[in-house]
Design an enzyme around this catalytic site. Sequence first.
Site, mmCIF file in Angstrom:
data_model
loop_
_atom_site.group_PDB
_atom_site.id
_atom_site.type_symbol
_atom_site.label_atom_id
_atom_site.label_comp_id
_atom_site.label_asym_id
_atom_site.label_seq_id
_atom_site.Cartn_x
_atom_site.Cartn_y
_atom_site.Cartn_z
ATOM 1 N N SER A 118 -10.828 -32.751 55.801
ATOM 2 C CA SER A 118 -9.833 -33.830 55.811
ATOM 3 C C SER A 118 -10.555 -35.149 56.035
ATOM 4 O O SER A 118 -11.634 -35.172 56.648
ATOM 5 C CB SER A 118 -8.853 -33.580 56.960
ATOM 6 O OG SER A 118 -8.110 -34.744 57.242
ATOM 7 N N TYR A 131 -7.516 -31.664 65.627
ATOM 8 C CA TYR A 131 -7.540 -31.451 64.175
ATOM 9 C C TYR A 131 -8.788 -32.109 63.583
ATOM 10 O O TYR A 131 -9.522 -31.497 62.799
ATOM 11 C CB TYR A 131 -6.266 -32.059 63.575
ATOM 12 C CG TYR A 131 -6.133 -31.997 62.073
ATOM 13 C CD1 TYR A 131 -5.595 -30.875 61.450
ATOM 14 C CD2 TYR A 131 -6.511 -33.076 61.268
ATOM 15 C CE1 TYR A 131 -5.448 -30.830 60.066
ATOM 16 C CE2 TYR A 131 -6.373 -33.038 59.895
ATOM 17 C CZ TYR A 131 -5.831 -31.911 59.288
ATOM 18 O OH TYR A 131 -5.684 -31.865 57.928
HETATM 19 N N1 LIG Z 1 -1.434 -32.707 53.511
HETATM 20 C C1 LIG Z 1 -2.455 -33.535 53.692
HETATM 21 O O1 LIG Z 1 -2.293 -34.751 53.612
HETATM 22 C C2 LIG Z 1 -3.827 -32.989 53.944
HETATM 23 C C3 LIG Z 1 -4.912 -33.875 53.907
HETATM 24 C C4 LIG Z 1 -6.192 -33.392 54.124
HETATM 25 C C5 LIG Z 1 -6.373 -32.057 54.368
HETATM 26 N N2 LIG Z 1 -5.299 -31.209 54.413
HETATM 27 C C6 LIG Z 1 -5.566 -29.812 54.648
HETATM 28 O O2 LIG Z 1 -5.178 -29.118 53.488
HETATM 29 C C7 LIG Z 1 -4.867 -27.767 53.831
HETATM 30 C C8 LIG Z 1 -3.516 -27.414 53.270
HETATM 31 O O3 LIG Z 1 -2.555 -28.221 53.929
HETATM 32 P P1 LIG Z 1 -1.154 -28.594 53.295
HETATM 33 O O4 LIG Z 1 -1.045 -30.056 53.300
HETATM 34 O O5 LIG Z 1 -0.945 -27.854 52.012
HETATM 35 O O6 LIG Z 1 -0.224 -28.071 54.457
HETATM 36 P P2 LIG Z 1 0.930 -26.985 54.427
HETATM 37 O O7 LIG Z 1 1.463 -26.934 55.817
HETATM 38 O O8 LIG Z 1 1.846 -27.246 53.316
HETATM 39 O O9 LIG Z 1 0.147 -25.659 54.076
HETATM 40 C C9 LIG Z 1 -0.662 -25.016 55.019
HETATM 41 C C10 LIG Z 1 -0.559 -23.525 54.737
HETATM 42 O O10 LIG Z 1 -1.355 -22.863 55.720
HETATM 43 C C11 LIG Z 1 -0.609 -21.755 56.187
HETATM 44 N N3 LIG Z 1 -1.052 -21.409 57.536
HETATM 45 C C12 LIG Z 1 -0.899 -22.114 58.672
HETATM 46 N N4 LIG Z 1 -1.422 -21.451 59.706
HETATM 47 C C13 LIG Z 1 -1.903 -20.277 59.206
HETATM 48 C C14 LIG Z 1 -2.560 -19.173 59.775
HETATM 49 N N5 LIG Z 1 -2.834 -19.113 61.098
HETATM 50 N N6 LIG Z 1 -2.927 -18.156 58.970
HETATM 51 C C15 LIG Z 1 -2.641 -18.196 57.647
HETATM 52 N N7 LIG Z 1 -2.030 -19.213 57.050
HETATM 53 C C16 LIG Z 1 -1.663 -20.249 57.821
HETATM 54 C C17 LIG Z 1 0.824 -22.221 56.164
HETATM 55 O O11 LIG Z 1 1.715 -21.125 56.192
HETATM 56 C C18 LIG Z 1 0.863 -22.998 54.862
HETATM 57 O O12 LIG Z 1 1.166 -22.183 53.750
HETATM 58 C C19 LIG Z 1 -4.954 -27.708 55.354
HETATM 59 O O13 LIG Z 1 -6.209 -27.189 55.736
HETATM 60 C C20 LIG Z 1 -4.826 -29.157 55.772
HETATM 61 O O14 LIG Z 1 -5.397 -29.394 57.029
HETATM 62 C C21 LIG Z 1 -4.035 -31.651 54.186
#
Ligand SMILES: NC(=O)c1ccc[n+]([C@@H]2O[C@H](COP(=O)([O-])OP(=O)(O)OC[C@H]3O[C@@H](n4cnc5c(N)ncnc54)[C@H](O)[C@@H]3O)[C@@H](O)[C@H]2O)c1
Length: 245
Positions: A118, A131
Site C-alpha cells: 500500500s 496497517y
Molecule cells: N482499497 C484500497 O484503497 C487499497 C489500497 C492499497 C492497498 N490495498 C490492499 O489491497 C488488498 C485488497 O483490499 P481491498 O481494497 O480489495 O479490500 P476488501 O476489503 O474489499 O478486500 C479484502 C479481502 O480480504 C479478505 N480477508 C480479510 N481478512 C482475511 C483473512 N484473515 N483471511 C482471508 N481473507 C481475508 C476479505 O474477506 C476481502 O475479500 C488489501 O491487502 C489492502 O490492504 C487496498
Amino acid sequence: MVRALHAEGASVVVADLQETGAALATELGERARFVRTDVAVEADVAAAVDLAVDSFGRLDVMFNNAGVMGTLGPIDRTPMDEADVTLAVNLRGVLCGFKHAARVMKPQGSGVIISTSSPAGVLGGVGPHVYSAAKAAVVGLSKSVAAELRPFGVRVNTVIPGAVVSPMTAAVVADGADDLAGATTALGGSALMDRALTPEDVAAGVLFLASDAAAYVTGVTFPIDAGMTGIAVDRRTPVGNTRTP
Ligand SMILES: NC(=O)c1ccc[n+]([C@@H]2O[C@H](COP(=O)([O-])OP(=O)(O)OC[C@H]3O[C@@H](n4cnc5c(N)ncnc54)[C@H](O)[C@@H]3O)[C@@H](O)[C@H]2O)c1
C-alpha cells in the site's frame, strides 16, 4: 483479480474468509474452486495451496492480497490485541502465503508470487499505523524472498495500489462497505487522474507481473497509484520543468 486471471485462461483457487468467494467460483465454473481461508491460520493457507495443486496439478501464481485496515487511532492509544490481529492478517498472512507457495514452486522450478502492499507502506500519514507497518514489512519480506527464490526460477514482486474503489475504501469514504458507487464518486473527486482507481486497473498490473512478459522482472515494488508515491504533492504545477514560450 480472480476474474482477470480466469479470463486469461488460468485455473483459480479463491481463498477468502468470506463465503462470497464460493459464489464467484461457482459462477466461473470448472476452472475455479473456493476454499474458506483465514490467511492468519497457517493450516488454512497450506490447505488452499494443496487444493490448487490437487485440483490443477501445479501452482503458477500466488497472489497474497487479503488485507484489513485493522486497528485505527493515535499511536499512544493503540490496543495491542487489535494490533496483533492487524499484523496477523496483513503480515503473517502474507508470510504464510510465501511459505506455502515456495514449498510448491521451488521444486517445480517456476512460479510468480505477488503481494499487495500500500502507499501506507512507503509514505507516512496516508494510513493507520499498524496497517502501514505491516504493508512496509510486505515490501521488505518480498525483496528478501525474491533473493532466495531467484535461483529457483521463481519471481517475487509487490504491487502498491493507490486508493481503489473497494469495500475497504467504501467503508471509510462512502456510506459503508457496500456503497461502491459512493466510493467511486468520492475517490473520483480526489483522484490524481481523471477518475477513481478501479480493481481492474490493479488487476492489469498484477496480470502483467504474473505473465511471461515480465519474465525478467523480480524484486520490484510496482505502484499502480497515478504517481501518489512517486510524484511531488503539487503535481499540476511542476516546478522548473515547464518551458514558457
Ligand atoms: N482499497 C484500497 O484503497 C487499497 C489500497 C492499497 C492497498 N490495498 C490492499 O489491497 C488488498 C485488497 O483490499 P481491498 O481494497 O480489495 O479490500 P476488501 O476489503 O474489499 O478486500 C479484502 C479481502 O480480504 C479478505 N480477508 C480479510 N481478512 C482475511 C483473512 N484473515 N483471511 C482471508 N481473507 C481475508 C476479505 O474477506 C476481502 O475479500 C488489501 O491487502 C489492502 O490492504 C487496498
